[in-house]
Design a protein around this motif. Structure first.
Motif, short mmCIF file in Angstrom:
data_model
loop_
_atom_site.label_atom_id
_atom_site.label_comp_id
_atom_site.label_asym_id
_atom_site.label_seq_id
_atom_site.Cartn_x
_atom_site.Cartn_y
_atom_site.Cartn_z
N GLY A 1 0.83 -1.21 0.00
CA GLY A 1 0.00 0.00 0.00
C GLY A 1 0.85 1.25 0.00
O GLY A 1 0.57 2.21 -0.72
N VAL A 2 1.92 1.25 0.82
CA VAL A 2 2.84 2.39 0.88
C VAL A 2 3.46 2.61 -0.50
O VAL A 2 3.52 3.73 -1.01
CB VAL A 2 3.93 2.16 1.94
CG1 VAL A 2 5.04 3.20 1.82
CG2 VAL A 2 3.33 2.19 3.34
N THR B 1 -9.48 7.63 5.55
CA THR B 1 -9.49 7.27 4.13
C THR B 1 -10.06 8.41 3.29
O THR B 1 -11.26 8.63 3.26
CB THR B 1 -10.33 6.00 3.91
OG1 THR B 1 -9.77 4.94 4.70
CG2 THR B 1 -10.30 5.57 2.46
N ALA B 2 -9.16 9.15 2.62
CA ALA B 2 -9.58 10.26 1.76
C ALA B 2 -9.63 9.78 0.30
O ALA B 2 -9.51 8.59 0.03
CB ALA B 2 -8.63 11.44 1.93
N MET C 1 -7.51 4.10 -4.66
CA MET C 1 -6.48 3.07 -4.83
C MET C 1 -6.90 1.75 -4.21
O MET C 1 -6.70 0.69 -4.78
CB MET C 1 -5.18 3.57 -4.21
CG MET C 1 -3.98 3.00 -4.90
SD MET C 1 -2.54 4.05 -4.64
CE MET C 1 -2.76 5.28 -5.89
N PHE C 2 -7.52 1.83 -3.02
CA PHE C 2 -7.95 0.61 -2.33
C PHE C 2 -9.00 -0.15 -3.12
O PHE C 2 -8.88 -1.35 -3.35
CB PHE C 2 -8.48 0.97 -0.93
CG PHE C 2 -9.04 -0.21 -0.19
CD1 PHE C 2 -8.20 -1.18 0.34
CD2 PHE C 2 -10.42 -0.35 -0.02
CE1 PHE C 2 -8.72 -2.28 1.03
CE2 PHE C 2 -10.94 -1.43 0.66
CZ PHE C 2 -10.09 -2.40 1.18
N THR C 3 -10.04 0.56 -3.58
CA THR C 3 -11.14 -0.16 -4.25
C THR C 3 -10.75 -0.61 -5.65
O THR C 3 -11.34 -1.56 -6.16
CB THR C 3 -12.42 0.71 -4.32
OG1 THR C 3 -12.09 1.97 -4.89
CG2 THR C 3 -13.00 0.90 -2.94
N ARG D 1 -8.84 -10.53 4.81
CA ARG D 1 -9.24 -9.34 5.56
C ARG D 1 -8.03 -8.62 6.12
O ARG D 1 -7.95 -7.40 6.05
CB ARG D 1 -10.18 -9.74 6.71
CG ARG D 1 -11.59 -10.01 6.23
CD ARG D 1 -12.45 -10.56 7.34
NE ARG D 1 -13.83 -10.65 6.90
CZ ARG D 1 -14.81 -11.22 7.62
NH1 ARG D 1 -14.53 -11.75 8.81
NH2 ARG D 1 -16.04 -11.24 7.16
N ARG D 2 -7.09 -9.39 6.70
CA ARG D 2 -5.88 -8.76 7.25
C ARG D 2 -5.09 -8.07 6.15
O ARG D 2 -4.58 -6.96 6.31
CB ARG D 2 -5.02 -9.79 7.97
CG ARG D 2 -5.48 -10.09 9.39
CD ARG D 2 -4.37 -10.76 10.20
NE ARG D 2 -3.88 -11.98 9.55
CZ ARG D 2 -4.47 -13.17 9.72
NH1 ARG D 2 -5.52 -13.30 10.50
NH2 ARG D 2 -3.99 -14.23 9.10
N ALA D 3 -4.99 -8.73 4.98
CA ALA D 3 -4.25 -8.15 3.86
C ALA D 3 -4.91 -6.85 3.39
O ALA D 3 -4.23 -5.84 3.17
CB ALA D 3 -4.16 -9.15 2.72
N GLN D 4 -6.23 -6.87 3.25
CA GLN D 4 -6.93 -5.67 2.77
C GLN D 4 -6.79 -4.53 3.76
O GLN D 4 -6.57 -3.37 3.36
CB GLN D 4 -8.42 -5.98 2.53
CG GLN D 4 -8.65 -6.89 1.34
CD GLN D 4 -10.09 -6.88 0.86
OE1 GLN D 4 -10.97 -6.26 1.47
NE2 GLN D 4 -10.35 -7.57 -0.23
#
Lengths: 112, 246
Positions: free
Chosen positions: B16-17, B114-115, B121-123, B136-139
């Motif tokens: 993610g970073v 979450t802006a 990027m997440f979705t 779930r932990r990964a997401q």
């Protein structure tokens, strides 16, 4: 230090922070499950890009509430160059850098 | 939630970073200009710092500044902030299935942090919510990694902007870097012909309805674009799901 601090302004700021929490968490504050109709799921495919376009496009083509009167505006060329770069190389940072490379000379030298 | 080391240890946190890092400069430039704008419009340094640390929403901050300075009523400033932030309500509906398994304090902390960029990027990285504990932990770690970069670059550069205050002339136009970053994000979302159409309709509507108060032109633009695309999809596109993934 240009202004002085007052409690009313700080209260409004705390209120605005509450608005940020409320809007960002809106649909998952409550535990109660909500059934979402199918059309709403489809709408979600278009809402995010529509929201970004609604924010971004006026920032590029408008000046103090009006469409730019002519093409002497650095923002338009910068945005077009940035978008062209994106579809060529697919990078957001490059989009910004290419856009700024077009924007700054036009803006600072020609005052567009 | 980057203060929890259990999340930072997940490998997807780093992912993610990494994915968010290229956007950090644009967010930072935008934060820098927001910081400068707050101080230069007459807010005190304490007020500007409080606004940066608490509100954490650039567009509603920028919209609130002239109202604060003009001494607008409490509810007008808050109502303006709410309207400018309405897109987050739409995002929260989308994020709900991803976060509902968490306790309330945890999902609301994620929600608050979450802006726009983090959401987008997440979705797009995870089109479907997780179904196993491992996923779930990964997401959660990926989401946290993304908004960690956003938060640090926004806060850091906003505070620098407040400190530099009047030293950076507004006329340089560095704030435009934020708009250009949003142009990149916009292009990255244009993955189908109907989405391109949605962007064009929304942009034209937002310009046409610009005179509406409270930034309502953006809300109207979303409504018009979504309804028109939905109608076109129903009437003219036999298989919208296939069209989606072009």
């Amino acid at each position: 230090m240009s202004g002085s601090t007052d409690w009313w302004t700080l209260a409004v700021i705390v209120g605005l922070a509450g608005v940020t929490v409320l809007t960002r968490c809106f649909f998952f504050i409550l535990d109660r499950p909500w059934g979402l109709p199918d059309w709403a799921h489809r709408a979600l495919h278009y809402a995010p890009i529509a929201a970004l376009a609604g924010v971004v496009i006026p920032e590029i083509v408008m000046t103090s509430g009006h469409l730019v009167p002519n093409l002497h505006d650095a923002r338009i060329y910068a945005a077009v160059a940035g978008a062209a770069y994106y579809f060529w190389k697919r990078g957001v940072l490059g989009t910004m850098l290419v856009g700024m490379a077009v924007y700054l000379p036009l803006h600072l030298r020609l005052a567009w | 939630m980057f203060f929890l080391s259990s999340i930072r240890r997940e490998p997807m946190f780093k992912e993610g970073v990494r994915n968010m890092a290229p956007v950090a400069m644009g967010i930072g430039a935008w934060g820098l200009m927001t910081g400068v704008a707050m101080v230069k419009s007459g807010m005190s340094v304490i007020e500007a710092v409080a606004m940066t640390l608490l509100v954490y929403a650039g567009s509603s901050q920028l919209a609130a500044i002239p109202l604060l300075v003009a001494g607008a009523p409490f509810w007008v400033v808050l109502a303006t902030g709410f309207c400018v932030n309405l897109r987050f309500v739409v995002f929260s509906l989308h994020l709900r299935p991803y976060l509902m398994y968490m306790p309330r304090w945890r999902r609301m902390t994620h929600g608050y942090l979450t802006a726009d960029m983090s959401y987008a990027m997440f979705t797009s990285h995870y089109p479907e919510p997780a179904s196993t504990d491992e996923q779930r932990r990964a997401q959660e770690a990926y989401l946290t990694g993304g908004y960690c970069v956003t938060w640090v670059s926004w806060m850091g550069m906003s505070l620098i902007g407040i400190a530099l205050g009047n030293l950076i002339p507004q006329s340089w136009g560095l704030g435009f870097a934020g708009v250009l970053s949003l142009v990149g994000i916009l292009c990255s979302m244009a993955t189908s012909r109907l989405r391109v159409l949605a962007a064009l309709i929304a942009g034209a509507t937002a310009v046409a309805a610009y005179a509406l108060p409270l930034k309502l032109n953006i809300v109207v633009a979303i409504g018009v674009a979504v309804l028109l695309c939905f109608w076109i999809e129903k009437g003219f596109v036999p298989n919208p799901a296939a069209e989606d993934d072009v």
